[in-house]
Design an enzyme around this catalytic site. Structure first.
Site, mmCIF file in Angstrom:
data_model
loop_
_atom_site.group_PDB
_atom_site.id
_atom_site.type_symbol
_atom_site.label_atom_id
_atom_site.label_comp_id
_atom_site.label_asym_id
_atom_site.label_seq_id
_atom_site.Cartn_x
_atom_site.Cartn_y
_atom_site.Cartn_z
ATOM 1 N N ASN A 182 -11.396 -33.268 15.583
ATOM 2 C CA ASN A 182 -10.342 -33.883 14.797
ATOM 3 C C ASN A 182 -9.428 -32.814 14.210
ATOM 4 O O ASN A 182 -9.455 -32.544 13.025
ATOM 5 C CB ASN A 182 -11.022 -34.700 13.691
ATOM 6 C CG ASN A 182 -10.041 -35.486 12.890
ATOM 7 O OD1 ASN A 182 -8.868 -35.605 13.260
ATOM 8 N ND2 ASN A 182 -10.506 -36.013 11.783
ATOM 9 N N SER A 219 -14.122 -43.768 16.013
ATOM 10 C CA SER A 219 -14.045 -44.823 15.004
ATOM 11 C C SER A 219 -12.602 -44.999 14.522
ATOM 12 O O SER A 219 -12.109 -46.106 14.461
ATOM 13 C CB SER A 219 -14.980 -44.530 13.841
ATOM 14 O OG SER A 219 -14.825 -43.204 13.418
ATOM 15 N N GLU A 240 -16.564 -29.664 6.804
ATOM 16 C CA GLU A 240 -15.344 -30.160 7.456
ATOM 17 C C GLU A 240 -14.494 -28.943 7.785
ATOM 18 O O GLU A 240 -14.649 -27.889 7.169
ATOM 19 C CB GLU A 240 -14.561 -31.067 6.500
ATOM 20 C CG GLU A 240 -15.345 -32.237 5.961
ATOM 21 C CD GLU A 240 -15.767 -33.199 7.036
ATOM 22 O OE1 GLU A 240 -14.918 -33.574 7.857
ATOM 23 O OE2 GLU A 240 -16.956 -33.564 7.075
ATOM 24 N N TYR A 272 -15.456 -24.491 14.536
ATOM 25 C CA TYR A 272 -15.703 -25.882 14.124
ATOM 26 C C TYR A 272 -16.128 -26.684 15.358
ATOM 27 O O TYR A 272 -15.327 -27.352 16.013
ATOM 28 C CB TYR A 272 -14.442 -26.470 13.480
ATOM 29 C CG TYR A 272 -14.673 -27.863 12.912
ATOM 30 C CD1 TYR A 272 -15.563 -28.065 11.873
ATOM 31 C CD2 TYR A 272 -14.006 -28.963 13.442
ATOM 32 C CE1 TYR A 272 -15.782 -29.334 11.360
ATOM 33 C CE2 TYR A 272 -14.217 -30.241 12.934
ATOM 34 C CZ TYR A 272 -15.111 -30.415 11.896
ATOM 35 O OH TYR A 272 -15.332 -31.682 11.397
#
Ligand SMILES: *[C@@H]1O[C@H](CO)[C@@H](O)[C@H](O)[C@H]1NC(C)=O
Ligand SMILES: *[C@@H]1O[C@H](CO)[C@@H](O)[C@H](O)[C@H]1NC(C)=O
Ligand SMILES: *[C@@H]1O[C@H](CO)[C@@H](O)[C@H](O)[C@H]1NC(C)=O
Length: 354
Positions: free
Chosen positions: A235, A183, A127, A247
């Site tokens: 994100n 989502s 992440e 990322y």
């Protein structure tokens, strides 16, 4: 010389023979029919070819995602790696895989027993730093790092790989212009603001929970294939800062693989250009406003030649995806098996969170 009748010699030899035969039967029964006490670990450790398995203990199932512990050889051709989630094997484990996002804030759920001298702890995180807590006490704790970033000991990420020979890859017919599958959305993110503005100037087809249009795994593939452009919005809270560096996730590689042009928001352009050709994607930073971007997309939609140029890389390269998290565990085990040197990752917090 005392006389012994022949018959006695024959009887003696016969009983000797029977005795030897009987003993050999006992031996045979012992080894073949006694219950096998030794576990897989035991027998692997005593491999006659002196080649003992490397044991990797998965301390947490990453995000509680379980996987087949016996698939390193069949899936990745990685041999002699034994993955386990049995914490009783801690003291014999060559490596302990620890997923950062599952560590308690006060480190209380990490192994408590002393670390055997040969054992390496592997820190695993995929992440962005923005979405992961910086925990005090991680410096000088881990031996090995596993991450998408360059500079980690084990770098795992999606990538483009040269094809053995040039091939044409016809695109699927496109019935949609711009698509986005999400989502859940957290309202204050940069990507939401950008999307809202962009959507005023070019219609974006939304899918996923957020748009109340759930799709299956199969529909996911078909949906992206049917779109000319795909919003690969990472994100992240701010754009182009240190904490988003490199990322670049499946959000970008899936459309590349499926034949939609990714419109990216996240790390800066130069970061993307390290991993994918500069003319294979569109970066929101290349435009002064969402409206300008929308105009550009309208233009490409009308110009098939210009649009097709975004896929010229496909002749020579193909997308290699990553199989989370089983591949990560197997690669960690492979690394531990191959690299026997002493190592400590001294400055994890500064390296990752800056
Ligand atoms: C012992 O190691 C060899 C060579 O790596 C392997 O082929 C064999 O399957 C192993 N045997 C056991 C019992 O693990
Ligand atoms: C794509 O569209 C063309 C022209 O409309 C059509 O001839 C072709 O059969 C379609 N291909 C597929 C795979 O649907
Ligand atoms: C792993 O790191 C720990 C903590 O710094 C260190 O004490 C240990 O010796 C290291 N082990 C190996 C095998 O490198």
């Amino acid at each position: 010389m005392t006389y012994i009748p022949k018959i006695w010699i024959i009887i003696f030899l016969l009983s000797l023979f029977l005795l030897v035969f009987y003993m050999s039967q006992i031996e045979w029964t012992k080894t073949s029919e006694l219950p096998q006490k030794s576990t897989a670990v035991h027998s692997a450790r005593e491999n006659s070819s002196n080649e003992k398995d490397t044991i990797l203990l998965i301390w947490f199932w990453p995000f509680n995602r379980k996987f087949d512990l016996n698939s390193c050889e069949s899936k990745f051709n990685i041999k002699n790696c034994q993955l386990t989630d049995d914490r009783r094997l801690y003291s014999s484990a060559d490596g302990v895989l620890i997923h950062h996002r599952d560590i308690a804030r006060d480190l209380s759920n990490l192994p408590k027993l002393p670390r055997p001298f040969f054992q390496k702890w592997i820190w695993m995180l995929f992440e962005s730093p923005q979405n992961s807590l910086r925990l005090p006490g991680l410096d000088n704790l881990f031996n090995v790092t596993m991450n998408y970033r360059q500079g980690a000991d084990i770098v795992i990420r999606e990538q483009l790989q040269l094809k053995p020979q040039e091939t044409e890859e016809p695109l699927k017919n496109k019935s949609r212009k711009v698509c986005w599958i999400v989502s859940n959305l957290n309202g204050n993110l940069a990507r939401v603001k950008y999307f809202n503005e962009l959507n005023k100037h070019i219609a974006v087809e939304g899918f996923g929970n957020h748009f109340h249009r759930r799709i299956s795994r199969e529909q996911y593939t078909q949906t992206i294939e049917s779109c000319k452009f795909y919003l690969s919005f990472e994100n992240t809270h701010e754009r182009s800062d240190h904490t988003t560096i490199d990322y670049i996730t499946a959000k970008t590689f899936d459309p590349l693989r499926l034949g939609a042009v990714p419109v990216v928001l996240g790390p800066p352009r130069h970061s993307y250009e390290k991993f994918i050709p500069k003319d294979s994607f569109i970066h929101v930073d290349d435009f002064n406003s969402p409206k300008e971007l929308a105009d550009y997309l309208h233009m490409l939609d009308q110009n098939e030649d210009k649009y097709q140029q975004f896929f010229s890389w496909k002749k020579h390269f193909r997308v290699i995806m990553v199989n989370w998290p089983v591949e990560h565990a197997c690669r960690a085990c492979q690394y531990i098996r191959n690299k026997k040197s002493f190592q400590v990752f001294t400055n994890l917090n500064k390296w990752y969170w800056g």
